[in-house]
Design an enzyme around this catalytic site. Structure first.
Site, PDB file in Angstrom:
ATOM      1  N   ASN A 232     -21.853  13.555 121.219  1.00 28.63           N
ATOM      2  CA  ASN A 232     -22.731  12.407 120.735  1.00 28.63           C
ATOM      3  C   ASN A 232     -23.039  12.760 119.168  1.00 28.63           C
ATOM      4  O   ASN A 232     -23.491  13.603 118.843  1.00 28.63           O
ATOM      5  CB  ASN A 232     -23.956  12.653 121.445  1.00 28.63           C
ATOM      6  CG  ASN A 232     -24.944  11.698 120.997  1.00 28.63           C
ATOM      7  OD1 ASN A 232     -24.721  10.853 120.115  1.00 28.63           O
ATOM      8  ND2 ASN A 232     -26.317  12.036 121.520  1.00 28.63           N
TER       9      ASN A 232
ATOM     10  N   GLU B 104     -30.261  17.152 129.876  1.00 22.92           N
ATOM     11  CA  GLU B 104     -30.648  17.613 128.575  1.00 22.92           C
ATOM     12  C   GLU B 104     -31.943  18.164 128.310  1.00 22.92           C
ATOM     13  O   GLU B 104     -32.752  17.137 127.991  1.00 22.92           O
ATOM     14  CB  GLU B 104     -30.130  16.558 127.371  1.00 22.92           C
ATOM     15  CG  GLU B 104     -28.799  15.843 127.642  1.00 22.92           C
ATOM     16  CD  GLU B 104     -28.346  15.602 126.130  1.00 22.92           C
ATOM     17  OE1 GLU B 104     -27.418  15.949 125.683  1.00 22.92           O
ATOM     18  OE2 GLU B 104     -28.916  14.704 125.548  1.00 22.92           O
TER      19      GLU B 104
ATOM     20  N   GLY C 121     -30.713  20.590 119.353  1.00 24.54           N
ATOM     21  CA  GLY C 121     -30.871  20.661 118.023  1.00 24.54           C
ATOM     22  C   GLY C 121     -31.702  21.853 117.606  1.00 24.54           C
ATOM     23  O   GLY C 121     -31.794  22.057 116.531  1.00 24.54           O
TER      24      GLY C 121
ATOM     25  N   HIS D  18     -31.121   8.617 126.160  1.00 27.07           N
ATOM     26  CA  HIS D  18     -30.995   9.750 125.599  1.00 27.07           C
ATOM     27  C   HIS D  18     -32.636  10.077 125.032  1.00 27.07           C
ATOM     28  O   HIS D  18     -33.375   9.326 124.834  1.00 27.07           O
ATOM     29  CB  HIS D  18     -30.251   9.862 124.270  1.00 27.07           C
ATOM     30  CG  HIS D  18     -29.896  11.175 123.738  1.00 27.07           C
ATOM     31  ND1 HIS D  18     -31.073  11.746 122.820  1.00 27.07           N
ATOM     32  CD2 HIS D  18     -29.012  11.996 123.764  1.00 27.07           C
ATOM     33  CE1 HIS D  18     -30.519  12.907 122.310  1.00 27.07           C
ATOM     34  NE2 HIS D  18     -29.240  13.325 122.971  1.00 27.07           N
TER      35      HIS D  18
ATOM     36  N   GLU E 282     -34.042  11.193 122.604  1.00 29.84           N
ATOM     37  CA  GLU E 282     -34.248  10.909 121.186  1.00 29.84           C
ATOM     38  C   GLU E 282     -34.476   9.363 121.176  1.00 29.84           C
ATOM     39  O   GLU E 282     -35.259   8.746 120.526  1.00 29.84           O
ATOM     40  CB  GLU E 282     -33.054  10.939 120.250  1.00 29.84           C
ATOM     41  CG  GLU E 282     -33.040  12.468 119.693  1.00 29.84           C
ATOM     42  CD  GLU E 282     -31.766  12.949 119.484  1.00 29.84           C
ATOM     43  OE1 GLU E 282     -30.819  12.411 119.071  1.00 29.84           O
ATOM     44  OE2 GLU E 282     -31.552  14.345 119.421  1.00 29.84           O
TER      45      GLU E 282
ATOM     46  N   SER F 124     -27.989  22.405 122.657  1.00 29.20           N
ATOM     47  CA  SER F 124     -27.445  23.489 121.644  1.00 29.20           C
ATOM     48  C   SER F 124     -26.146  24.191 122.440  1.00 29.20           C
ATOM     49  O   SER F 124     -25.860  25.406 122.426  1.00 29.20           O
ATOM     50  CB  SER F 124     -28.380  24.613 121.377  1.00 29.20           C
ATOM     51  OG  SER F 124     -29.439  23.857 120.689  1.00 29.20           O
TER      52      SER F 124
ATOM     53  N   LYS G 217     -24.888  10.969 117.270  1.00 28.56           N
ATOM     54  CA  LYS G 217     -25.977  10.425 116.608  1.00 28.56           C
ATOM     55  C   LYS G 217     -25.723   9.697 115.664  1.00 28.56           C
ATOM     56  O   LYS G 217     -24.781   9.394 115.185  1.00 28.56           O
ATOM     57  CB  LYS G 217     -27.040  11.758 116.553  1.00 28.56           C
ATOM     58  CG  LYS G 217     -26.900  12.750 118.032  1.00 28.56           C
ATOM     59  CD  LYS G 217     -27.974  13.592 118.070  1.00 28.56           C
ATOM     60  CE  LYS G 217     -27.870  14.319 119.443  1.00 28.56           C
ATOM     61  NZ  LYS G 217     -28.867  15.385 119.665  1.00 28.56           N
TER      62      LYS G 217
HETATM   63  P1  13P Z   1     -27.220  19.401 120.208  1.00 28.33           P
HETATM   64  O1  13P Z   1     -25.951  19.870 120.868  1.00 28.33           O
HETATM   65  O2  13P Z   1     -27.182  19.291 118.729  1.00 28.33           O
HETATM   66  O3  13P Z   1     -28.232  20.419 120.455  1.00 28.33           O
HETATM   67  O4  13P Z   1     -27.706  18.071 120.818  1.00 28.33           O
HETATM   68  C1  13P Z   1     -27.533  17.784 122.135  1.00 28.33           C
HETATM   69  C2  13P Z   1     -27.569  16.279 122.552  1.00 28.33           C
HETATM   70  O5  13P Z   1     -28.800  15.776 122.243  1.00 28.33           O
HETATM   71  C3  13P Z   1     -26.393  15.485 122.998  1.00 28.33           C
HETATM   72  O6  13P Z   1     -26.672  14.253 123.374  1.00 28.33           O
END
Ligand code: 13P
Length: 252
Positions: A9, A169, A175, A97, A99, A215, A11
């Site tokens: 992903n 997740e 992150g 997601h 976010e 992560s 982003k």
């Molecule tokens: P990270 O791997 O940067 O923690 O992000 C995970 C994520 O949100 C994948 O959709």
């Protein structure tokens, strides 16, 4: 046999030029590390989906969008429909997601509708769920994930749910450099599979891929992926560098 999947992903990262060179690097490196039965998916931004579709054509890499609107079309300035994404040739759409829940006010009701519209186009939703830090710390993560699954996924029939990929997740691990331990991941993935079993039966639940996200890196992927109910990863930061992403693919 359910699929093993490593999905990146991206982003809100990468220009079209940068994204296309990342795809080229993944295409070049994938044959050396991709085992049979492991799917690689990349989810760039909307603006480069069309170019990305051409770039992955004929390779082992599959394409996802990061979101879509819940309606098929209409007066929704700035939004993108599942129909448009399907026309480009992407096969997957990430839905729900954290976010999007956190910054764009996505609700369980809109997530449920988005899953429906994605399925109606013959595409596969990568449906994300997971708890925030306070919920984990107060031991409410099972309850939170159960409510999310009930409100967002369990309106589907068994036939429909078989077309969904679930991505657990934990928001506290996204992150942050904090990762769920392999045992923590296994514990909640098994719980998610049990919820699917209770609702649809074991034969259906055993066919659904459940990815871990948060992560995930080349150095922790192997142990996490070795767990029985972890069928791969949804990767954020480490998906932005071909070497790291391919290192995670190699972890299977
Ligand atoms: P990270 O791997 O940067 O923690 O992000 C995970 C994520 O949100 C994948 O959709």
């Amino acid at each position: 046999m359910r699929k093993k999947i490593v999905a990146g992903n991206w982003k809100m990262n990468k220009t079209i030029t940068e994204g296309l060179s990342l795809i080229e690097a993944i295409k070049t490196g994938a044959p050396k590390v991709q085992k049979a039965g492991v799917d690689i998916i990349v989810a760039p931004t909307y603006v480069m989906l069309s170019d990305a579709a051409k770039a992955v054509n004929g390779s082992s890499i599959k394409l996802a969008a990061q979101n879509c609107h819940q309606e098929e079309s209409g007066a929704y300035t700035g939004e993108i429909s599942a129909t448009m994404i399907q026309a480009i040739g992407a096969e997957y759409i990430i839905i729900g997601h954290s976010e999007r829940r956190q910054y764009f006010n996505e609700t369980s009701a809109s997530i449920a509708k988005k899953i429906n519209v994605v399925l109606s186009k013959g595409l596969t939703p990568i449906y994300c769920n997971g708890e925030v830090k306070e919920e984990r710390e107060s031991g409410r993560h099972f309850e939170v994930v159960k409510r999310q699954m009930n409100d967002e996924l369990f309106h589907l029939s068994a036939e429909e749910v078989l077309k969904v990929v679930v991505a657990y997740e934990p928001v506290w691990a996204i992150g942050t450099g904090l990762t769920a331990s392999p045992d923590q991941a296994q514990e909640i993935h098994a719980f998610i599979r049990q919820l699917l079993t209770d609702k649809y039966g074991a034969a259906v639940a055993e066919e659904i891929s459940i990815l871990y996200g948060g992560s995930c890196k080349p150095d922790n992927a192997k142990e996490i992926f070795s767990k029985k109910d972890v069928d791969g990863g949804l990767i954020g930061g480490a998906a932005l560098k071909a070497e790291d992403f391919l290192g995670i693919v190699a972890a299977f």
